[in-house]
Design a protein around this motif. Structure first.
Motif, mmCIF file in Angstrom:
data_model
loop_
_atom_site.group_PDB
_atom_site.id
_atom_site.type_symbol
_atom_site.label_atom_id
_atom_site.label_comp_id
_atom_site.label_asym_id
_atom_site.label_seq_id
_atom_site.Cartn_x
_atom_site.Cartn_y
_atom_site.Cartn_z
ATOM 1 N N LEU A 23 18.426 8.596 9.036
ATOM 2 C CA LEU A 23 18.409 9.381 10.267
ATOM 3 C C LEU A 23 17.835 8.487 11.355
ATOM 4 C CD1 LEU A 23 18.353 12.041 11.961
ATOM 5 C CD2 LEU A 23 16.064 12.425 11.022
ATOM 6 N N PHE A 24 18.544 8.366 12.486
ATOM 7 C CA PHE A 24 18.060 7.533 13.597
ATOM 8 C C PHE A 24 17.341 8.411 14.613
ATOM 9 C CE2 PHE A 24 18.630 5.566 17.799
ATOM 10 C CZ PHE A 24 18.023 4.343 17.557
ATOM 11 N N GLY A 25 16.099 8.067 14.910
ATOM 12 C CA GLY A 25 15.318 8.790 15.914
ATOM 13 C C GLY A 25 15.151 7.947 17.154
ATOM 14 N N TYR A 26 15.392 8.541 18.314
ATOM 15 C CA TYR A 26 15.265 7.802 19.581
ATOM 16 C C TYR A 26 14.407 8.560 20.594
ATOM 17 C CZ TYR A 26 18.701 11.259 20.970
ATOM 18 O OH TYR A 26 19.337 12.463 21.216
ATOM 19 N N GLY A 27 13.965 9.751 20.220
ATOM 20 C CA GLY A 27 13.165 10.572 21.131
ATOM 21 C C GLY A 27 11.913 11.037 20.408
ATOM 22 N N SER A 28 11.727 12.344 20.381
ATOM 23 C CA SER A 28 10.492 12.862 19.770
ATOM 24 C C SER A 28 10.408 12.557 18.280
ATOM 25 C CB SER A 28 10.372 14.369 20.000
ATOM 26 O OG SER A 28 11.466 15.039 19.406
ATOM 27 N N LEU A 29 11.535 12.280 17.659
ATOM 28 C CA LEU A 29 11.474 11.942 16.222
ATOM 29 C C LEU A 29 10.689 10.645 15.988
ATOM 30 C CD1 LEU A 29 15.021 12.687 14.711
ATOM 31 C CD2 LEU A 29 12.988 14.125 14.700
ATOM 32 N N ILE A 30 10.581 9.814 17.008
ATOM 33 C CA ILE A 30 9.840 8.549 16.826
ATOM 34 C C ILE A 30 8.338 8.824 16.707
ATOM 35 C CG2 ILE A 30 9.280 6.299 17.823
ATOM 36 C CD1 ILE A 30 11.804 6.350 19.402
ATOM 37 N N ARG A 98 14.245 22.712 14.582
ATOM 38 C CA ARG A 98 13.404 22.095 15.624
ATOM 39 C C ARG A 98 14.237 21.656 16.830
ATOM 40 N NH1 ARG A 98 9.891 16.487 14.608
ATOM 41 N NH2 ARG A 98 10.480 15.593 16.619
ATOM 42 N N GLU A 99 15.430 21.136 16.577
ATOM 43 C CA GLU A 99 16.258 20.561 17.649
ATOM 44 C C GLU A 99 17.473 21.432 17.932
ATOM 45 O OE1 GLU A 99 14.720 18.409 19.081
ATOM 46 O OE2 GLU A 99 13.453 17.395 17.624
ATOM 47 N N LYS A 100 17.261 22.744 17.954
ATOM 48 C CA LYS A 100 18.406 23.660 18.015
ATOM 49 C C LYS A 100 18.964 23.869 19.424
ATOM 50 C CE LYS A 100 15.616 27.894 18.289
ATOM 51 N NZ LYS A 100 14.355 27.204 18.556
ATOM 52 N N GLY A 102 20.920 22.648 21.575
ATOM 53 C CA GLY A 102 22.067 21.867 22.047
ATOM 54 C C GLY A 102 22.375 20.593 21.288
ATOM 55 N N TYR A 103 21.548 20.226 20.307
ATOM 56 C CA TYR A 103 21.766 18.948 19.609
ATOM 57 C C TYR A 103 22.637 19.118 18.372
ATOM 58 C CZ TYR A 103 18.126 16.912 22.486
ATOM 59 O OH TYR A 103 17.399 16.458 23.558
ATOM 60 N N LEU A 104 23.634 18.235 18.246
ATOM 61 C CA LEU A 104 24.486 18.200 17.052
ATOM 62 C C LEU A 104 24.264 16.886 16.314
ATOM 63 C CD1 LEU A 104 27.876 19.509 18.503
ATOM 64 C CD2 LEU A 104 26.282 20.751 17.025
ATOM 65 N N VAL A 122 22.502 10.904 13.698
ATOM 66 C CA VAL A 122 21.689 10.941 14.910
ATOM 67 C C VAL A 122 21.981 12.269 15.605
ATOM 68 C CG1 VAL A 122 23.495 9.700 16.230
ATOM 69 C CG2 VAL A 122 21.141 9.679 17.038
ATOM 70 N N TYR A 123 20.939 12.867 16.173
ATOM 71 C CA TYR A 123 21.129 14.104 16.947
ATOM 72 C C TYR A 123 21.461 13.739 18.392
ATOM 73 C CZ TYR A 123 18.992 17.131 13.376
ATOM 74 O OH TYR A 123 18.698 17.841 12.231
ATOM 75 N N ILE A 124 22.567 14.305 18.893
ATOM 76 C CA ILE A 124 22.963 14.063 20.282
ATOM 77 C C ILE A 124 23.285 15.403 20.947
ATOM 78 C CG2 ILE A 124 24.654 12.962 21.805
ATOM 79 C CD1 ILE A 124 25.074 10.813 19.667
HETATM 80 C C1 BEZ Z 1 15.401 12.002 18.276
HETATM 81 O O1 BEZ Z 1 14.266 11.646 18.489
HETATM 82 O O2 BEZ Z 1 16.190 11.271 17.691
HETATM 83 C C2 BEZ Z 1 15.855 13.317 18.720
HETATM 84 C C3 BEZ Z 1 15.823 13.609 20.031
HETATM 85 C C4 BEZ Z 1 16.238 14.846 20.433
HETATM 86 C C5 BEZ Z 1 16.679 15.768 19.530
HETATM 87 C C6 BEZ Z 1 16.728 15.446 18.212
HETATM 88 C C7 BEZ Z 1 16.315 14.210 17.788
#
Ligand code: BEZ
Length: 185
Positions: A23-30, A98-100, A102-104, A122-124
């Motif tokens: 799973l790639f995290g680029y936002g709060s998942l980091i 948690r990421e409901k 709008g993220y797919l 990845v969630y986008i």
């Molecule tokens: C993330 O950190 O990858 C992430 C950002 C927004 C929603 C879900 C995941």
């Protein structure tokens, strides 16, 4: 697309027989790792740029005063650095909830620092979701973030924690760092 993506995500990938997946995290998942993982490695994905273009009505804002959180925008030549986690597919029950807003989940190619590549998820939040806000001048985004707060806390805290985590990863994300610099002290 409806704002609540829990049901849509449930049918997007078939995890039958799969013990673990990246799973790639680029936002709060980091920085908010509230899920179990088997392995964690810095990674990047290519052709995507991180942008504060997604509205947050349920975490860092409210329906009346939405905040802004990051999503990924397709941009040839761009690189988005983040953190990859090898997880059991069971964690998606928690993360989809948690990421409901709008993220797919999408399949993507992750590249690790040693050049090795793996397929992962990845969630986008794409622009057809109801909470999508899109481009705005960075000064306007900073003003909106400074004024917003929701059940998960202040929106500026989200931005500062993300910026700190990116500095830790050695990333230089001009969009994120510019908005951070425009926040009132
Ligand atoms: C993330 O950190 O990858 C992430 C950002 C927004 C929603 C879900 C995941």
């Amino acid at each position: 697309m409806a704002a609540n993506t829990i049901e849509l995500n449930r049918s997007r990938q078939d995890f039958a027989g799969i013990e673990s997946i990246w799973l790639f995290g680029y936002g709060s998942l980091i920085y908010k790792v509230d899920f179990p993982f088997l392995e964690q490695r810095p990674a990047r994905i290519e052709g995507w740029a991180r942008r504060f273009w997604q509205g947050s009505h349920d975490h860092r804002g409210t329906p009346e005063a939405p905040g802004r959180v990051v999503t990924l925008i397709e941009q040839p030549g761009s690189i988005c650095k983040g953190m990859a986690f090898r997880v059991s597919p069971t964690v998606f029950e928690h993360l989809d909830h948690r990421e409901k807003d709008g993220y797919l989940r999408f399949t993507t190619t992750l590249t690790f620092d040693d050049g090795r590549q793996e397929q992962g998820l990845v969630y986008i939040a794409t622009e057809d979701n109801e909470a999508f806000m899109g481009h705005a001048p960075e000064a306007d985004i900073a003003r909106q973030i400074a004024a917003a707060a929701g059940p998960s806390g202040r929106n500026d805290e989200y931005l500062r924690k993300l910026a700190e985590a990116l500095r830790h990863l050695g990333d230089d994300d001009p969009h994120v760092f510019m908005i951070e610099s425009l926040l009132p002290c």
